[in-house]
Write a protein that holds these residues in place. Structure first.
Motif, PDB file in Angstrom:
ATOM      1  N   ASP A  36       0.796  -1.221   0.000  1.00  0.00           N
ATOM      2  CA  ASP A  36       0.000   0.000   0.000  1.00  0.00           C
ATOM      3  C   ASP A  36       0.836   1.281   0.000  1.00  0.00           C
ATOM      4  O   ASP A  36       0.305   2.382   0.177  1.00  0.00           O
ATOM      5  CB  ASP A  36      -0.941   0.019   1.209  1.00  0.00           C
ATOM      6  CG  ASP A  36      -0.190  -0.037   2.528  1.00  0.00           C
ATOM      7  OD1 ASP A  36       1.051  -0.215   2.505  1.00  0.00           O
ATOM      8  OD2 ASP A  36      -0.835   0.098   3.585  1.00  0.00           O
ATOM      9  N   VAL A  37       2.160   1.164  -0.183  1.00  0.00           N
ATOM     10  CA  VAL A  37       2.997   2.341  -0.217  1.00  0.00           C
ATOM     11  C   VAL A  37       4.171   2.082  -1.164  1.00  0.00           C
ATOM     12  O   VAL A  37       4.606   0.928  -1.336  1.00  0.00           O
ATOM     13  CB  VAL A  37       3.525   2.698   1.194  1.00  0.00           C
ATOM     14  CG1 VAL A  37       4.496   1.641   1.708  1.00  0.00           C
ATOM     15  CG2 VAL A  37       4.182   4.081   1.202  1.00  0.00           C
ATOM     16  N   THR A  38       4.652   3.126  -1.793  1.00  0.00           N
ATOM     17  CA  THR A  38       5.808   3.027  -2.682  1.00  0.00           C
ATOM     18  C   THR A  38       6.951   3.844  -2.101  1.00  0.00           C
ATOM     19  O   THR A  38       6.790   5.035  -1.817  1.00  0.00           O
ATOM     20  CB  THR A  38       5.474   3.554  -4.090  1.00  0.00           C
ATOM     21  OG1 THR A  38       4.411   2.785  -4.648  1.00  0.00           O
ATOM     22  CG2 THR A  38       6.691   3.469  -4.999  1.00  0.00           C
ATOM     23  N   LEU A  39       8.085   3.193  -1.908  1.00  0.00           N
ATOM     24  CA  LEU A  39       9.293   3.884  -1.444  1.00  0.00           C
ATOM     25  C   LEU A  39      10.092   4.278  -2.683  1.00  0.00           C
ATOM     26  O   LEU A  39      10.484   3.415  -3.475  1.00  0.00           O
ATOM     27  CB  LEU A  39      10.126   2.979  -0.538  1.00  0.00           C
ATOM     28  CG  LEU A  39       9.404   2.332   0.658  1.00  0.00           C
ATOM     29  CD1 LEU A  39      10.385   1.474   1.457  1.00  0.00           C
ATOM     30  CD2 LEU A  39       8.757   3.381   1.538  1.00  0.00           C
ATOM     31  N   GLY A  74      15.413   7.476  -8.265  1.00  0.00           N
ATOM     32  CA  GLY A  74      14.154   7.346  -8.992  1.00  0.00           C
ATOM     33  C   GLY A  74      13.559   5.959  -8.987  1.00  0.00           C
ATOM     34  O   GLY A  74      12.419   5.764  -9.437  1.00  0.00           O
ATOM     35  N   VAL A  75      14.293   4.959  -8.499  1.00  0.00           N
ATOM     36  CA  VAL A  75      13.799   3.578  -8.464  1.00  0.00           C
ATOM     37  C   VAL A  75      12.727   3.447  -7.387  1.00  0.00           C
ATOM     38  O   VAL A  75      12.883   3.933  -6.270  1.00  0.00           O
ATOM     39  CB  VAL A  75      14.948   2.595  -8.195  1.00  0.00           C
ATOM     40  CG1 VAL A  75      14.417   1.176  -8.028  1.00  0.00           C
ATOM     41  CG2 VAL A  75      15.958   2.656  -9.345  1.00  0.00           C
ATOM     42  N   PRO A  98       0.883   8.026  -0.668  1.00  0.00           N
ATOM     43  CA  PRO A  98       1.087   6.733  -1.334  1.00  0.00           C
ATOM     44  C   PRO A  98       2.522   6.525  -1.827  1.00  0.00           C
ATOM     45  O   PRO A  98       2.955   5.397  -2.046  1.00  0.00           O
ATOM     46  CB  PRO A  98       0.112   6.788  -2.507  1.00  0.00           C
ATOM     47  CG  PRO A  98      -0.019   8.255  -2.811  1.00  0.00           C
ATOM     48  CD  PRO A  98       0.072   8.948  -1.490  1.00  0.00           C
ATOM     49  N   VAL A  99       3.267   7.617  -2.008  1.00  0.00           N
ATOM     50  CA  VAL A  99       4.656   7.543  -2.444  1.00  0.00           C
ATOM     51  C   VAL A  99       5.518   8.334  -1.454  1.00  0.00           C
ATOM     52  O   VAL A  99       5.234   9.502  -1.173  1.00  0.00           O
ATOM     53  CB  VAL A  99       4.848   8.123  -3.872  1.00  0.00           C
ATOM     54  CG1 VAL A  99       6.315   8.052  -4.271  1.00  0.00           C
ATOM     55  CG2 VAL A  99       3.980   7.376  -4.875  1.00  0.00           C
ATOM     56  N   VAL A 100       6.538   7.685  -0.931  1.00  0.00           N
ATOM     57  CA  VAL A 100       7.421   8.313   0.055  1.00  0.00           C
ATOM     58  C   VAL A 100       8.840   8.318  -0.500  1.00  0.00           C
ATOM     59  O   VAL A 100       9.382   7.257  -0.841  1.00  0.00           O
ATOM     60  CB  VAL A 100       7.381   7.567   1.401  1.00  0.00           C
ATOM     61  CG1 VAL A 100       8.355   8.199   2.387  1.00  0.00           C
ATOM     62  CG2 VAL A 100       5.969   7.571   1.966  1.00  0.00           C
ATOM     63  N   GLU A 101       9.417   9.496  -0.614  1.00  0.00           N
ATOM     64  CA  GLU A 101      10.797   9.604  -1.100  1.00  0.00           C
ATOM     65  C   GLU A 101      11.769   9.466   0.069  1.00  0.00           C
ATOM     66  O   GLU A 101      11.604  10.140   1.102  1.00  0.00           O
ATOM     67  CB  GLU A 101      11.001  10.951  -1.794  1.00  0.00           C
ATOM     68  CG  GLU A 101      10.166  11.113  -3.056  1.00  0.00           C
ATOM     69  CD  GLU A 101      10.459  12.417  -3.783  1.00  0.00           C
ATOM     70  OE1 GLU A 101      11.384  13.145  -3.350  1.00  0.00           O
ATOM     71  OE2 GLU A 101       9.770  12.700  -4.786  1.00  0.00           O
ATOM     72  N   ILE A 102      12.763   8.586  -0.097  1.00  0.00           N
ATOM     73  CA  ILE A 102      13.753   8.331   0.952  1.00  0.00           C
ATOM     74  C   ILE A 102      15.140   8.443   0.338  1.00  0.00           C
ATOM     75  O   ILE A 102      15.385   7.945  -0.767  1.00  0.00           O
ATOM     76  CB  ILE A 102      13.554   6.937   1.580  1.00  0.00           C
ATOM     77  CG1 ILE A 102      12.145   6.840   2.179  1.00  0.00           C
ATOM     78  CG2 ILE A 102      14.605   6.670   2.649  1.00  0.00           C
ATOM     79  CD1 ILE A 102      11.841   5.496   2.814  1.00  0.00           C
ATOM     80  N   ARG A 136      19.466   4.791  -2.320  1.00  0.00           N
ATOM     81  CA  ARG A 136      19.253   4.215  -3.647  1.00  0.00           C
ATOM     82  C   ARG A 136      18.165   3.145  -3.594  1.00  0.00           C
ATOM     83  O   ARG A 136      17.936   2.504  -2.569  1.00  0.00           O
ATOM     84  CB  ARG A 136      20.547   3.614  -4.182  1.00  0.00           C
ATOM     85  CG  ARG A 136      21.614   4.645  -4.523  1.00  0.00           C
ATOM     86  CD  ARG A 136      22.909   3.971  -4.911  1.00  0.00           C
ATOM     87  NE  ARG A 136      22.742   3.095  -6.058  1.00  0.00           N
ATOM     88  CZ  ARG A 136      23.596   2.118  -6.391  1.00  0.00           C
ATOM     89  NH1 ARG A 136      24.660   1.895  -5.645  1.00  0.00           N
ATOM     90  NH2 ARG A 136      23.383   1.381  -7.445  1.00  0.00           N
ATOM     91  N   GLY A 137      17.518   2.946  -4.725  1.00  0.00           N
ATOM     92  CA  GLY A 137      16.432   1.982  -4.786  1.00  0.00           C
ATOM     93  C   GLY A 137      16.851   0.575  -4.398  1.00  0.00           C
ATOM     94  O   GLY A 137      16.109  -0.144  -3.713  1.00  0.00           O
ATOM     95  N   CYS A 138      18.040   0.144  -4.821  1.00  0.00           N
ATOM     96  CA  CYS A 138      18.499  -1.211  -4.494  1.00  0.00           C
ATOM     97  C   CYS A 138      18.704  -1.378  -2.993  1.00  0.00           C
ATOM     98  O   CYS A 138      18.502  -2.466  -2.441  1.00  0.00           O
ATOM     99  CB  CYS A 138      19.776  -1.544  -5.260  1.00  0.00           C
ATOM    100  SG  CYS A 138      21.217  -0.545  -4.808  1.00  0.00           S
ATOM    101  N   VAL A 139      19.083  -0.287  -2.326  1.00  0.00           N
ATOM    102  CA  VAL A 139      19.266  -0.334  -0.869  1.00  0.00           C
ATOM    103  C   VAL A 139      17.913  -0.440  -0.181  1.00  0.00           C
ATOM    104  O   VAL A 139      17.729  -1.242   0.751  1.00  0.00           O
ATOM    105  CB  VAL A 139      20.030   0.918  -0.379  1.00  0.00           C
ATOM    106  CG1 VAL A 139      20.076   0.965   1.138  1.00  0.00           C
ATOM    107  CG2 VAL A 139      21.442   0.920  -0.952  1.00  0.00           C
ATOM    108  N   LEU A 140      16.937   0.339  -0.638  1.00  0.00           N
ATOM    109  CA  LEU A 140      15.594   0.265  -0.062  1.00  0.00           C
ATOM    110  C   LEU A 140      14.980  -1.118  -0.291  1.00  0.00           C
ATOM    111  O   LEU A 140      14.301  -1.659   0.579  1.00  0.00           O
ATOM    112  CB  LEU A 140      14.702   1.344  -0.673  1.00  0.00           C
ATOM    113  CG  LEU A 140      15.099   2.797  -0.359  1.00  0.00           C
ATOM    114  CD1 LEU A 140      14.171   3.762  -1.089  1.00  0.00           C
ATOM    115  CD2 LEU A 140      15.051   3.048   1.137  1.00  0.00           C
TER     116      LEU A 140
END
Length: 418
Positions: free
Chosen positions: A26-29, A34-35, A65-69, A72-76
């Protein structure tokens, strides 16, 4: 009555399904590259206090619904994978080659360091321990990776765990100086190189540190004059600790040292020669007190020896100083770069378990491998049966007559004072 033969999935399979079934998330990191990584905010909150405050508190992320952290995407993705399954593929100790055939590369090292920072940020201590274990594996397999790892830790800034940075710094201090090449240190930024040259606990001599500086100056760095930077950084080398003959030849010819620096070094040496009864020592490592000597017993301090001097061996290539570099089978391992049959190699001094017996062994082990993994490439010179935590000083015998030659060596140990 439902006659469905569908098999009920286990708890672990249920949690793992969150990684592949987008309908359960239910959420996008969104990473800083940008990943996007899909996740379930309640599972993340149940494991991490930081995610709990983020999603179940009064922050705007709670309803977004989208949370920027800022990872890098691979780390998340690795963080989410760990929260769901207690494992993160990035920390696996299995060999995984990249497109160039390398088992690991700079990008993978940077990702692992970033994962350590993420584990600290999200308060996931188990993940942090897994990353550190992975680095211990890399250090054991590739001792010369220490510079790249230290550079990556320094680039991560204050977010990197203190324990991780401390271990990386210790590994740099213990790196076998004679194995260092330009390719191993070209990644260093001027700031990190300066930190290494200034370090009073570097276990290298001033000549070895200057060699690192000289090799680094030969590299290329876009937008920077490496030779000019190296000239400035040479102020951190203690030239008065170098043999005058080396100062007048190698150092002068390098073009990295001003004549004023050399003159000051000569003056200092002349003054020392007049005030001291003993001649100055020019080969001592910076991190070893000059009063520290080689000995069999008693120990000069607590703990295992940090250097082993192998001498008197009939196989002359074995003789020399072995430096402590991590552990193998739960005991200290010592390594020495050298040559055998005109080929560069890495000598190991380590303890090997063979059934009910244990041996200390001096061998050549292929770079990137562990004892027993490539027996055809191993060359066993000498062995000594024993259960002590330190390598024995005497009683060694030939291990493989193809390589071991009489007489057998004897060993002296050196312990650093605390």
């Amino acid at each position: 009555m439902n006659n469905s033969s569908a098999k009920e999935i286990s708890r672990d399979e249920m949690l793992a399904s969150f990684l592949t079934d987008e309908a359960l998330n239910d959420v996008t990191l969104k990473g800083n590259d940008g990943v996007e990584v899909f996740a379930n905010r309640f599972l993340l909150s149940a494991r991490s206090p930081v995610f709990r405050a983020m999603f179940l508190g009064k922050f705007r992320e709670a309803s977004s619904p989208v949370v920027e952290i800022d990872f890098r995407g691979c780390v998340l993705q690795a963080v989410v994978e760990y929260i769901y399954t207690d494992r993160a593929g990035m920390t696996s100790c299995k060999k995984r080659k990249n497109e160039d055939g390398q088992v690991f590369d700079s990008q993978r090292i940077q990702s692992l360091v970033s994962l350590a920072a993420a584990a600290s940020f999200f308060e996931l201590s188990g993940l942090g321990e897994s990353v550190l274990k992975k680095f211990e594996h890399i250090w054991g397999m590739y001792p010369l990776s220490s510079f790249e790892i230290f550079q990556a830790c320094r680039m991560a800034g204050p977010s990197i765990p203190t324990a991780m940075l401390g271990k990386a710094r210790t590994r740099v201090r213990r790196t076998p100086a004679d194995c260092i090449t330009k390719d191993r240190i070209h990644c260093l930024s001027p700031d990190v190189l300066e930190e290494i040259l200034k370090d009073p606990e570097m276990q290298m001599s001033e000549c070895q540190l200057f060699r690192i500086l000289s090799l680094w100056a030969q590299g290329t760095l876009q937008g920077e004059d490496r030779k000019g930077i190296a000239k400035d950084l040479s102020k951190h080398i203690r030239f008065e600790k170098m043999d005058p003959q080396i100062l007048s030849t190698t150092i002068t010819a390098s073009g990295l040292v001003a004549s004023e620096q050399l003159l000051e070094a000569y003056k200092h040496q002349a003054l020392e020669a007049r005030t001291k009864s003993k001649p100055p020592t020019f080969s001592a490592s910076r991190g070893i007190p000059e009063t520290t000597t080689w000995a069999v017993q008693p120990r000069l301090s607590s703990g295992n020896p940090v250097e082993i001097l192998v001498q008197g061996a009939g196989s002359e290539a074995v003789n020399g100083i072995f430096v402590r570099d991590g552990t193998f089978n739960g005991h200290c391992r010592y390594i020495k770069p050298g040559t055998y049959g005109e080929a560069s190699c890495l000598f190991w001094l380590y303890r090997w378990n063979s059934g009910r017996k244990e041996f200390w062994v001096i061998s050549i082990i292929a770079v990137g491998e562990m004892p027993g993994s490539c027996p055809r490439e191993e060359k066993d010179f000498y062995k000594m049966e024993g259960y002590g935590s330190d390598p024995p000083s005497s009683g060694w015998e030939k291990a493989d007559p193809k390589y071991g030659v009489e007489p057998s060596p004897n060993l002296l140990s050196r312990y650093y004072k605390k």
